[in-house]
Design an enzyme around this catalytic site. Structure first.
Site, PDB file in Angstrom:
ATOM      1  N   ASP A 106      43.118  33.098  26.888  1.00 57.96           N
ATOM      2  CA  ASP A 106      42.652  33.821  28.059  1.00 57.96           C
ATOM      3  C   ASP A 106      42.628  35.310  27.720  1.00 57.96           C
ATOM      4  O   ASP A 106      43.603  35.843  27.187  1.00 57.96           O
ATOM      5  CB  ASP A 106      43.617  33.565  29.231  1.00 57.96           C
ATOM      6  N   ASP A 117      38.716  36.465  31.739  1.00 54.97           N
ATOM      7  CA  ASP A 117      39.093  36.593  33.142  1.00 54.97           C
ATOM      8  C   ASP A 117      38.208  37.614  33.874  1.00 54.97           C
ATOM      9  O   ASP A 117      38.035  38.739  33.382  1.00 54.97           O
ATOM     10  CB  ASP A 117      40.552  37.063  33.174  1.00 54.97           C
ATOM     11  N   GLU A 145      34.652  34.072  33.141  1.00 56.33           N
ATOM     12  CA  GLU A 145      34.868  33.754  34.560  1.00 56.33           C
ATOM     13  C   GLU A 145      34.104  34.794  35.367  1.00 56.33           C
ATOM     14  O   GLU A 145      34.380  35.987  35.264  1.00 56.33           O
ATOM     15  CB  GLU A 145      36.355  33.797  34.909  1.00 56.33           C
ATOM     16  N   HIS A 179      43.272  26.481  37.685  1.00 56.65           N
ATOM     17  CA  HIS A 179      44.547  26.910  38.283  1.00 56.65           C
ATOM     18  C   HIS A 179      44.358  27.714  39.567  1.00 56.65           C
ATOM     19  O   HIS A 179      45.333  28.105  40.190  1.00 56.65           O
ATOM     20  CB  HIS A 179      45.319  27.738  37.257  1.00 56.65           C
ATOM     21  N   ASP A 180      43.117  28.009  39.938  1.00 53.38           N
ATOM     22  CA  ASP A 180      42.860  28.770  41.174  1.00 53.38           C
ATOM     23  C   ASP A 180      42.305  27.901  42.298  1.00 53.38           C
ATOM     24  O   ASP A 180      42.162  28.372  43.424  1.00 53.38           O
ATOM     25  CB  ASP A 180      41.829  29.880  40.904  1.00 53.38           C
TER      26      ASP A 180
HETATM   27  C1  GLC Z   1      41.206  35.213  37.698  1.00 53.29           C
HETATM   28  C2  GLC Z   1      42.305  34.238  37.403  1.00 53.29           C
HETATM   29  C3  GLC Z   1      43.293  34.284  38.528  1.00 53.29           C
HETATM   30  C4  GLC Z   1      43.860  35.675  38.600  1.00 53.29           C
HETATM   31  C5  GLC Z   1      42.759  36.736  38.689  1.00 53.29           C
HETATM   32  C6  GLC Z   1      43.296  38.080  38.355  1.00 53.29           C
HETATM   33  O1  GLC Z   1      40.493  34.863  38.822  1.00 53.29           O
HETATM   34  O2  GLC Z   1      41.779  32.958  37.187  1.00 53.29           O
HETATM   35  O3  GLC Z   1      44.316  33.342  38.392  1.00 53.29           O
HETATM   36  O4  GLC Z   1      44.697  35.791  39.718  1.00 53.29           O
HETATM   37  O5  GLC Z   1      41.705  36.496  37.793  1.00 53.29           O
HETATM   38  O6  GLC Z   1      43.578  38.167  36.985  1.00 53.29           O
END
Ligand code: GLC
Ligand code: CA
Length: 577
Positions: free
Chosen positions: A97, A198, A257, A348-349
């Protein structure tokens, strides 16, 4: 064009919840090593590891205080190196990540940056004077608080799109860019196989940091105007530099992401010609699950009533079938136009996919397998999130004190302070909390589900005796066995990877059917997305009576050859034509 990352299946490990090796209740790297055979047996090619870097854990590792060392609770860099070696030895790959929109406020860069306006690191972050005694603009963070925090020491505000312990990096400073690129090279030289990036489409901030005019309105579940700071042209510039200076020197894959992208916007990132990313995670199909509860009493009430209604009606929120088919079609154009897609429902979100899109009471197994069929047969690289392969479900913790996720806790507090009755706010928590996906992995029916010998950091789902990996391992009808089958099928049949894609019976309100065709091979996938019987129409030129069902999630899918099939609830079948 053929690529290994198009043919691969990715498995996401959330290290805190995967496997604890030393009884402190927190998953760790040695725990991961213990379970690599399990991952390999599932048929996985690539592991995506959520952050394991040093972190004060305000946001479970997404707040990094040192990019080049491992969080104490997870182990040491030597453990990590051994893990990488063990992954590679099994013929799998590892992607890490990359969290570079922000760091932790405990990162040494930020500590220096906040110490004085003259600090050489001041411009590593985004500092501003206040406006009329308050924040420089009206942006709100993703986590239900203002996006600016005032710092007494230098009497300015810093920007953070997430918690106040996650200050945003200033990518306009070339020194920041160099630091990030060096750090990436450091990991790549250790032999990793790529990055999941991320919120990478937020790194380029807009000129002037203007107020959001749509402040207070909801967009994709968030309270701000993303047009202001997502998908900025600057982000494309940074990504092109990153590709040229760093990534192109290695044979690696990247997945960004990217909240708030449409297929057109996504294509700019993943079009091969543009030389930026290999694929992105979009949110259109999961967008009804925002992390934040809406703002304002009235909106929250509407939201709660909507949730109640959904629960009464179907036990949870379901597919909007026509909308879903439309978006699947639109996202396929990204591939047609020279890019690539990822396929996922879980991470995980997000809440657990079987709880959200399936049925955890009557058709738990069947609906979990149905969702797996979608992920592995739609065009794009499939991503499996730990526990999805055994059909893990959402959890209902009784007290907000049992929750650990900062986004959940903030949203709950805000709702209750805004006058929402606690019981209602709790309902939203139950269906939306990110902790739904973060409960410990259910390995067996021993205490704490075999995750740990000590009390886990987050409660184990009480259904672990019914739903666990050990129980499913040798059961031919289990969800786990189905995942193994469908993953190996995807490897045998490259039609599922490279085949083109065409939906039939488009107006059907319950089922989705599509043809995947590659060279002379043709597959038909028929899926009932609902818990009711569905009638699907089959194109006239297809003779189903003679076709061979190669995988189904019911005992036996059989179809007559009259252009018309009746599907059982959540039935899914892959048919060779
Ligand atoms: C992304 C991650 C999440 C995190 C956010 C801030 O969305 O997947 O878990 O809280 O970024 O880093
Ligand atoms: Ca541990």
């Amino acid at each position: 064009m053929k690529n290994w990352w198009k043919e691969a299946v990715v498995y996401q490990i959330y290290p805190r919840s995967f496997k604890d090796s030393n009884g402190d209740g927190i998953g760790d790297i040695n725990g991961i090593i213990d379970k690599l055979d399990y991952v390999k047996e599932l048929g996985i090619d690539i592991i995506w590891l959520s952050p394991v870097y040093k972190s004060p854990n305000d946001d479970n590792g997404y707040d990094i205080s040192d990019y080049r060392s491992i969080m104490d609770e997870f182990g040491t860099i030597e453990d990590w190196e051994r893990m990488l070696e063990q992954i590679h030895r099994r013929g799998m790959k590892l992607i890490m990540d990359l969290v570079v929109n922000h760091t932790s406020d405990e990162h040494k860069w930020f500590i220096e940056s906040r110490s004085s306006k003259d600090s050489p690191k001041r411009d590593y972050y985004i500092w501003h004077d206040g406006k009329n005694g308050s924040e420089p603009n009206n942006w709100e963070s993703y986590f239900s608080i203002p996006a600016w925090t005032y710092d007494e020491a230098t009497k300015q505000y810093y920007l953070h799109l997430f918690t106040s312990k996650q200050p945003d990096l200033n990518w306009e400073n070339p020194k920041v860019v160099d630091e990030v690129f060096d750090m990436m090279k450091w990991w790549l030289d250790k032999g990793i196989d790529g990055f999941r990036m991320d919120v990478i489409n937020l790194i380029g901030k807009p000129e002037g940091l203007l107020d959001s005019v749509r402040f207070g309105e909801r967009y994709d579940g968030y309270v701000f105007d993303p047009a202001l700071y997502a998908n900025n042209q600057k982000t494309h510039t940074y990504l092109k530099q990153m590709r040229k200076k760093v990534l192109s020197n290695y044979d690696v894959m990247t997945v960004g992401e990217t909240p708030m992208v449409t297929p057109d916007i996504a294509l700019e990132y993943v079009d091969v010609k543009n030389e930026e990313l290999d694929m992105v995670f979009h949110f259109e199909h999961v967008e009804s699950v925002g992390n934040a509860v809406p703002k304002g009493f009235f909106r929250i009430m509407l939201f709660v009533i909507g949730e109640l209604w959904n629960m009464l009606l179907h036990g949870s929120r379901k597919f909007d079938v026509l909308k879903y088919k439309d978006l699947v079609n639109r996202w396929y154009t990204v591939i047609e136009r020279g890019g690539w897609n990822s396929q996922y429902f879980s991470n995980h979100d997000q809440p657990r996919q079987v709880s959200k899109f399936g049925d955890v009471t009557t058709y738990h197994r069947r609906s979990a397998k149905m969702l797996a069929t979608l992920i592995h047969t739609l065009p794009g690289t499939p991503y499996v999130y730990q526990g999805e392969e055994i059909g893990m479900t959402n959890i209902k913790l009784l007290s907000i004190d049992d929750y650990r996720d900062i986004a959940t806790i903030n949203a709950y507090k805000k709702a209750v302070e805004g006058g929402i009755p606690a019981a209602f706010a709790m309902m939203a928590v139950h269906s939306k909390s990110r902790d739904n996906a973060r409960t410990p992995m259910q390995w067996n029916s021993e205490k704490y589900a075999g995750f740990s010998t000590g009390m886990p950091w987050l409660k184990v789902n009480p259904n672990y005796k019914k739903i666990n990996a050990e129980k499913q391992a040798n059961d031919p009808a289990s969800i786990l066995t189905y995942y193994k089958k469908i993953i190996s099928l995807r490897k045998e049949i490259d039609t599922l990877v490279y085949g083109d894609f065409k939906i039939m019976d488009e107006k059907n309100r319950r089922s989705i059917s599509y043809i995947r065709k590659y060279e002379s091979k043709k597959l038909l996938v028929i899926i009932n997305l609902t818990g009711k019987r569905a009638h699907a129409k089959i194109d006239k030129d297809i003779d189903l009576a003679r076709a061979k069902v190669i995988l189904t999630n019911i005992r036996k899918s059989s179809f007559a050859g009259d252009g018309h099939v009746i599907l059982k609830p959540y039935e899914a079948a892959i048919i060779e034509l």
